[in-house]
Write an enzyme that holds these catalytic residues in place. Structure first.
Site, mmCIF file in Angstrom:
data_model
loop_
_atom_site.group_PDB
_atom_site.id
_atom_site.type_symbol
_atom_site.label_atom_id
_atom_site.label_comp_id
_atom_site.label_asym_id
_atom_site.label_seq_id
_atom_site.Cartn_x
_atom_site.Cartn_y
_atom_site.Cartn_z
ATOM 1 N N GLU A 324 44.947 39.760 36.478
ATOM 2 C CA GLU A 324 44.810 38.441 35.835
ATOM 3 C C GLU A 324 46.048 37.601 36.116
ATOM 4 O O GLU A 324 46.609 36.968 35.223
ATOM 5 C CB GLU A 324 44.603 38.602 34.324
ATOM 6 N N CYS A 420 40.039 38.239 23.728
ATOM 7 C CA CYS A 420 41.157 37.368 23.373
ATOM 8 C C CYS A 420 40.797 35.888 23.450
ATOM 9 O O CYS A 420 41.325 35.076 22.686
ATOM 10 C CB CYS A 420 42.358 37.666 24.273
#
Length: 653
Positions: A324, A420
């Site tokens: 990421e 998240c």
């Protein structure tokens, strides 16, 4: 260095049809939906078990921890979203839900102040043995942020006392003194939270601990020594849950976690994008609080690297699925990119903190860019489906069947194992009023054009501002301004980077700003009598071109109108969007649509390259080009009308 401050509760209220709809959506749909998810009440969605983890840690039920090691943080971000919403208007039922969770958290907190359900339930003897991977400080940070927000909204003591007890405990565990751990978090977050707790309490201990985490990073071998103590065994190799991203052999630990060098020596954004921007946010906040010019200079250097070399036109950052993470300058692929929603939210946090030290339009421009595109695009129009990854090009069948693109979902999801992003969207939109203005001793800076009322403390005076606008539908903004003093106060208005022309009128008379500096127009006046200030930014749709070093976009154009990026969707333009080209000389026509609150679609002239249907895999070239009309819609609205192809960068004629 300037000394701007972020506004406090009650200084600004949003009254804007565009944004009030999203704020109401967060309150009435997103927060209740996520409450059901956290309590595992939706059988068709990924289970959370996050509330049950708290019940187990609190001794109210038996069982094992379930989910990611950082599962607690989903609850805490939900709590922060609730706190932000309650700052706008108290809600008895919502507070009852939140208070029930706070009761669990208080019971789950251990006597010494420790708070983390995974280790309390599963490995109580392994606390702080894997600070790099296990997110104890990350979860603590999100709890402290939620406590500050909820306390500011309600004044209720229980949650803030838990936060103080936790922060005081952390101060006994970490620091330069002998007998303490000389480490810092693997996933940055606690630094932001401790500074917020300092702002609330005035207790220098919390600012000092945040500074310790920032200043110690990259100066020792803490993580290497920690890894050796674990016999080089990663947490994810023995975890109950699947590892979210395997980066160990693909990205060096030190770069992935931004401890490759001391923070003041870092020049580029590297590693996990969310961790990076959370750290840069704390660095910028600390620089503003302490006047640390060297730290601010490092922040500005990294900021320039992100926005000039590593950011998508939508405000997305972190271009690779592997970790990421950021990769290298101009490596911005469209169909495999990551652009995690949380990363753009973190970029907005970073920009806001930079505005505390430097009034420069680059920060407000990027807040807009990320907000109106990637962040809003991370949630559907009903508030119950979410994107974790935000591609700029999508072909559904390829996403489903190509293992290199499994991270790219062609339609929003109900929830995630690593969840998240959804509560992060909720907490940002709930607290959006906090991003519109900053204030100094004699100046009010206007960063975002969002209608509402503000009572801004400017030194010993108050400047009352009513902002009226339908932005981003158009570039017209009207201000009614009045002060409770006869002294001169400056109003500094951001000139958006996309605005080639603008005009200003004060009480009906055209004016020229007293000065224009770093993208802000400064107007200094006595505002004792109510004044009417009108600003109009010429908002024309336009074709954009990427830097030639972004190889993926050569020969292509993107369409923007104001801060809003547009895209083509299959539902408007048919399948095989790659066959389409747009005539950049023909101009764009605006067309108001009634759906989704009435958005502006854009019509463009172009052509379609028709390739014959055949079973042959390859053949002699025999394609024909025909004229075509293209329809572009705001990127943040894509995938609200069904599954289909999407494309931001279109071939140009």
């Amino acid at each position: 260095m300037e000394n701007n401050r972020i506004l406090q509760k009650g200084e600004c209220v949003i009254r804007n049809s565009f944004w009030n709809r999203y704020i109401d959506l967060v309150k009435n749909s997103v927060v209740p939906y996520q409450w059901d998810i956290l309590n595992d009440r939706r059988e068709d969605a990924e289970p959370s078990h996050a509330i049950d983890n708290l019940r187990i840690a609190a001794g109210e039920m038996e069982g094992h921890f379930y989910g990611q090691v950082f599962q607690d943080s989903d609850v805490y971000k939900w709590l922060e979203a609730v706190g932000n919403i309650l700052m706008l208007e108290r809600d008895e039922e919502l507070e009852k839900q939140a208070d029930s969770v706070i009761d669990l958290i208080a019971k789950a907190q251990e006597e010494d102040g420790y708070l983390d359900t995974y280790f309390s339930i599963e490995e109580p003897d392994k606390k702080w043995t894997n600070v790099l991977e296990c997110h104890e400080l990350y979860c603590a940070g999100h709890f402290i942020e939620s406590a500050v927000a909820y306390y500011r909204a309600t004044g209720k003591e229980k949650i803030i006392q838990v936060a103080y007890k936790l922060a005081d405990y952390l101060d006994t565990v970490f620091g330069p003194e002998e007998g303490k751990l000389h480490g810092y978090p693997g996933h940055q977050e606690i630094e932001i939270a401790l500074i917020k707790l300092y702002d609330l309490s005035g207790n220098e201990k919390y600012l000092k601990l945040a500074g310790y985490f920032i200043n110690t990073r990259g100066t020792n071998h803490f993580f290497e020594e920690e890894f050796e103590k674990r016999d080089h065994v990663s947490f994810w190799e023995k975890a109950r849950t699947p590892e979210p991203n395997r980066y160990y052999n693909q990205y060096p630990y030190n770069y992935y976690n931004q401890f490759q060098s001391p923070v003041r020596e870092q020049k580029k954004a590297v590693g996990h994008a969310v961790r990076g921007v959370y750290m840069y946010t704390a660095m910028a906040d600390m620089a503003a609080k302490t006047g640390d010019k060297e730290l601010f200079k490092a922040c500005r250097t990294i900021w320039d690297d992100i926005v000039n070399c590593q950011m998508y036109i939508t405000g997305g950052i972190g271009s690779t699925n592997s970790g990421e993470a950021f990769t290298k300058d101009y490596d911005l692929p469209n169909d495999t990119n990551y652009s995690e929603t949380c990363a753009s939210i973190g970029l907005i946090f970073f920009a806001q903190r930079m505005l505390m030290t430097e009034t420069d339009s680059t920060y407000g421009d990027v807040i807009e860019q990320a907000l109106y595109n990637t962040v809003l695009g991370g949630m559907n129009y009903e508030g119950n489906r979410f994107f974790y990854v935000n591609p700029l090009e999508s072909v559904p069948e390829v996403c489903y069947d190509n293992t290199q693109r499994h991270h790219v979902k062609p339609e929003r999801q109900k929830w995630f194992a690593c969840a998240c992003c959804p509560p992060n969207i909720a907490r940002l939109i709930g607290g959006l009023w906090d991003y519109i203005y900053t204030a100094a001793e004699d100046t009010v800076n206007v960063h975002l054009y969002i209608a509402g009322d503000a009572k801004v403390q400017v030194g010993d005076s108050v400047l009352n501002i009513t902002q009226t606008t339908s932005y981003p539908e158009n570039g017209k903004i009207h201000f009614t301004v009045q002060a409770d003093t006869e002294r001169e106060i400056t109003l500094a208005l951001r000139i958006p980077g996309w605005a080639e022309h603008y005009a200003m009128h004060l009480n009906g008379q055209e004016i020229v700003p007293d000065k224009v500096e770093k993208g802000y127009a400064y107007i200094t006046r006595q505002w004792a009598e109510a004044a009417e200030l009108e600003v109009e930014f010429e908002m024309q749709p336009r074709f954009m071109c990427a830097n030639r070093k972004i190889h993926y976009d050569l020969g292509r154009t993107a369409i923007m109108r104001g801060p809003v990026v547009y895209c083509l969707e299959e539902v408007d333009n048919g399948k095989y969007l790659g066959e389409l080209s747009v005539d950049t000389q023909a101009g764009l026509i605006e067309e108001k649509k009634e759906e989704f609150g009435g958005f502006v679609a854009l019509k463009a002239q172009g052509s379609r390259l028709h390739v014959p249907e055949t079973d042959q895999l390859y053949m002699n070239y025999n394609a024909k080009r025909e004229k075509a009309e293209l329809t572009a819609v705001p990127y943040h609205l894509w995938n609200n009308r069904g599954l289909g192809e999407m494309q931001v960068w279109v071939k140009a004629e």
